[in-house]
Write a protein that holds these residues in place. Structure first.
Motif, PDB file in Angstrom:
ATOM      1  N   ASP A  48       0.822  -1.221   0.000  1.00  0.00           N
ATOM      2  CA  ASP A  48       0.000   0.000   0.000  1.00  0.00           C
ATOM      3  C   ASP A  48       0.854   1.268   0.000  1.00  0.00           C
ATOM      4  OD1 ASP A  48       0.590  -1.038   2.618  1.00  0.00           O
ATOM      5  OD2 ASP A  48      -0.822   0.367   3.509  1.00  0.00           O
ATOM      6  N   HIS A  49       2.183   1.098  -0.123  1.00  0.00           N
ATOM      7  CA  HIS A  49       3.069   2.266  -0.123  1.00  0.00           C
ATOM      8  C   HIS A  49       3.919   2.361  -1.387  1.00  0.00           C
ATOM      9  CE1 HIS A  49       1.768   3.205   3.928  1.00  0.00           C
ATOM     10  NE2 HIS A  49       1.588   1.898   3.979  1.00  0.00           N
ATOM     11  N   GLU A  91       4.554   4.489   9.003  1.00  0.00           N
ATOM     12  CA  GLU A  91       3.391   3.785   9.542  1.00  0.00           C
ATOM     13  C   GLU A  91       3.644   3.328  10.980  1.00  0.00           C
ATOM     14  OE1 GLU A  91       1.434   1.400   6.643  1.00  0.00           O
ATOM     15  OE2 GLU A  91       0.270   0.337   8.170  1.00  0.00           O
ATOM     16  N   HIS A  97      -1.058   6.812   6.932  1.00  0.00           N
ATOM     17  CA  HIS A  97      -2.455   6.429   7.135  1.00  0.00           C
ATOM     18  C   HIS A  97      -3.049   7.469   8.088  1.00  0.00           C
ATOM     19  CE1 HIS A  97      -2.321   2.301   5.409  1.00  0.00           C
ATOM     20  NE2 HIS A  97      -1.069   2.354   5.798  1.00  0.00           N
TER      21      HIS A  97
HETATM   22 ZN   LIG Z   1       0.317   0.842   5.108  1.00  0.00          ZN
END
Ligand SMILES: [Zn+2]
Length: 636
Positions: A156-157, A282, A327
């Motif tokens: 997700d990065h 994160e 996030h």
């Molecule tokens: Zn993440």
């Protein structure tokens, strides 16, 4: 409501939700102000499609979250987080710093430099990354991307990178791609060897296959869920290797702080001194994170995690007007940043130290998990609550990191496997009818945990037992409704769904990103071949194969014997059974299944000197993994 569909909340569950409402500080609404602060604009409707018109990301189905009051089927604390995570669009964090939020599980941060814009973490897939960048440009001008930074090695990065950057610009040396040390190794190793198991288990963590709604998926803790578009990867050109490194990118000074073995094996914080802004990647978000995500992963180091947060606080905290992560939403004000980081640090340190202390007193993991509760100073702090990780499974993970899965009680050293155990439990409990009768009484009293466990024994003993499946589903569902953690809710509700309906019947394999395959080292390729070797069918097989990759000038020798496939790099056997010669791109096509070994040989893309039979036979001994294996019932 049919008994085969989702049930309403029971009186016991309703009482649990009311208790949560009474104990938590719902009048503290600062997070809602922060999540909305700096809002610039968003799309009229956030629904993003791929080139084929398939929806890869949508917030449309979350309209049910409009009401501030949680329905009885959702824990009110999770409902609050689910509403916070619904904020979407382009937000200004501070001068020159923007974030796109709510376009994926993660945030894309945009930092305006002298010539263009630096992108930190281009989300999971190209379609959403592109939409996010377009939104930014529509409001901040058509700035070129002058650098891309990957804060850490999770999909997700980085996965959307080709949505914001053309690889030709990277190859021409025009745009640097910056990542922490060991980034590529960690990206590829996590996604490949355990890939299928993690993707299937990930369905339980994120709830992507659940219907959305008050009796279904409401959130994923870190964000609404994961986008399902095209995952890509452009390898980094600049690696941050020192504990602290300062670079100037597009005129912006960035101090990188490496934080290995924290939320990801390769991760880093960033401080932007002139902008007085701290990016915690994160490691400090608005929830208790995972020392072990329930999708499965190697356990993370809570002690290191606390230490790096503390270092960031000490080194950068006083110079920061704002702290944010990849996030959730930022925290503004130097004093609040200090407080926020202190609480996050203490959270991971508390978890680590108290678990280790109790395990040295002889408590078992399940006992520690049951006993640990947040200290009073943290319990009423929203951003440390367990929406993603939980105190329970995280403390078990600390135990696992030090002592492993075994609780030292020899009675649990070699228990019967699930099907045999289920049969014996049912027999000892006096048969199916007796077990069901007692479980129904416990269900009425709200003893869902034990009912779910016993019904699981019944289902493993006899997966066709509809009563057991139904009662097991009902119990899991009430636990899902009451869970504060989105991940636990999703797991319970998907468990209930599959007990009621069975799992989807498909033999599809897990998707593989061509960019990730190209990123595999040859070592990893041979590791990947080896974990696919079917040990039973390989019984009695024995061969030695030389591999030559002329385009890379690399050589390997591969030995198959005793049902084990081993390799040595830069070695060749003197008397191999065969020597296979092929270029690396051909290997990539084999891994991606664009080509079979037979077709590669027939087309002359690979050649074999010596006896071709052992090569063809070896490929015939490799297993394929179907994504949808059984979880809540015996393997079909
Ligand atoms: Zn993440």
């Amino acid at each position: 409501m049919s008994a085969d569909g989702p049930q309403d909340a029971t009186p016991v569950t309703r009482a649990r939700q009311r208790a949560a409402l009474e104990t938590l500080p719902f009048d503290d609404t600062r997070d809602f102000e922060d999540a909305a602060r700096g809002f610039v604009a968003t799309l009229p409707e956030v629904e993003i499609k791929n080139a084929q018109g398939r929806v890869v990301w949508s917030l449309r189905d979350y309209a049910f979250l409009a009401s501030a009051e949680a329905p009885p089927t959702v824990n009110p604390s999770l409902w609050r987080q689910a509403r916070l995570n619904l904020h979407h669009g382009l937000f200004q964090v501070t001068e020159r710093v923007y974030q796109v939020r709510g376009f994926d599980l993660s945030n894309m941060t945009l930092i305006e430099g002298e010539r263009g814009v630096i992108v930190v973490d281009p989300l999971i897939s190209t379609e959403v990354a592109r939409a996010g960048l377009d939104l930014y440009r529509a409001h901040r001008g058509d700035r070129p991307v002058t650098a891309v930074i990957y804060s850490h090695s999770h999909t997700d990065h980085y996965g959307g990178v080709r949505g914001v950057l053309d690889e030709a610009e990277v190859a021409a040396g025009l745009v640097p791609v910056v990542a922490p040390a060991r980034f590529m190794e960690e990206v590829v190793s996590e996604a490949v060897l355990a890939g299928t198991a993690m993707i299937r288990r990930g369905q339980f963590q994120f709830g992507a296959t659940l219907p959305k709604g008050p009796r279904g998926q409401v959130d994923a803790g870190l964000g609404k869920g994961t986008s399902r578009g095209t995952v890509t990867l452009i390898p980094p050109t600049v690696t941050i290797a020192e504990p602290i490194e300062t670079h100037r990118l597009d005129g912006i000074e960035i101090v990188f702080q490496l934080t290995p073995e924290t939320e990801a094996p390769a991760e880093m914080h960033m401080f932007y001194p002139v902008l007085r802004a701290l990016n915690l990647a994160e490691n400090a978000t608005h929830n208790l994170h995972n020392l072990y995500p329930i999708r499965g992963a190697q356990v993370r180091d809570a002690n290191a995690w606390a230490k790096y947060i503390d270092e960031a606080r000490d080194r950068f905290g006083r110079g920061a007007d704002v702290a944010f992560a990849q996030h959730h939403w930022p925290v503004w004000g130097t004093e609040r940043v200090q407080e926020f980081l202190a609480a996050q640090r203490d959270l991971y340190k508390f978890l680590h130290d108290q678990t280790v202390r109790l395990m040295n007193h002889g408590f078992k993991a399940a006992e520690i998990a049951e006993r640990l509760a947040l200290p009073r100073g943290l319990a009423a702090t929203w951003h440390v609550r367990g929406y993603y990780g939980t105190l329970s499974h995280n403390s078990k993970s600390v135990y696992q990191r030090y002592l492993g899965w075994y609780d030292a009680n020899p009675a649990s050293l070699d228990p019967l496997p699930p099907v045999e155990r289920g049969g014996k439990y049912v027999e000892y409990m006096g048969g199916v009818a007796a077990a069901l009768a007692r479980a129904r009484e416990d269900y009425a009293r709200g003893e869902y945990r034990f009912v779910a466990e016993v019904m699981s024994h019944l289902v493993f003993a006899d997966p066709a037992n509809r009563e057991a499946r139904r009662l097991g589903a009902d119990a899991l569902e009430q636990m899902g409704y009451a869970a504060e953690a989105a991940t636990w809710r999703n797991a319970y509700l998907l468990g209930a769904l599959e007990l009621r309906q069975g799992r989807p019947d498909t033999t599809a394999r897990a998707p593989v990103s061509p960019d990730l395959v190209r990123g595999m080292t040859l070592d990893l390729f041979f590791d990947y071949l080896a974990v696919r070797l079917n040990g039973e069918r390989a019984e009695g097989e024995r061969s030695v194969l030389n591999w030559v990759f002329p385009d890379l000038d690399r050589r390997y020798v591969l030995t198959l014997q005793n049902c084990a496939l081993t390799y040595l790099a830069e070695r060749q056997a003197e008397r191999p059974d065969a020597t296979i010669t092929l270029a690396r791109p051909v290997l990539d096509r084999l891994v991606l299944r664009e080509l079979t070994i037979d077709a590669a040989l027939a087309q002359g893309l690979a050649t074999i000197a010596g006896d071709p039979k052992p090569v063809v036979r070896l490929f015939g001994l490799l297993d394929d993994f179907a994504l949808m294996f059984d979880v809540i019932e015996p393997r079909r």
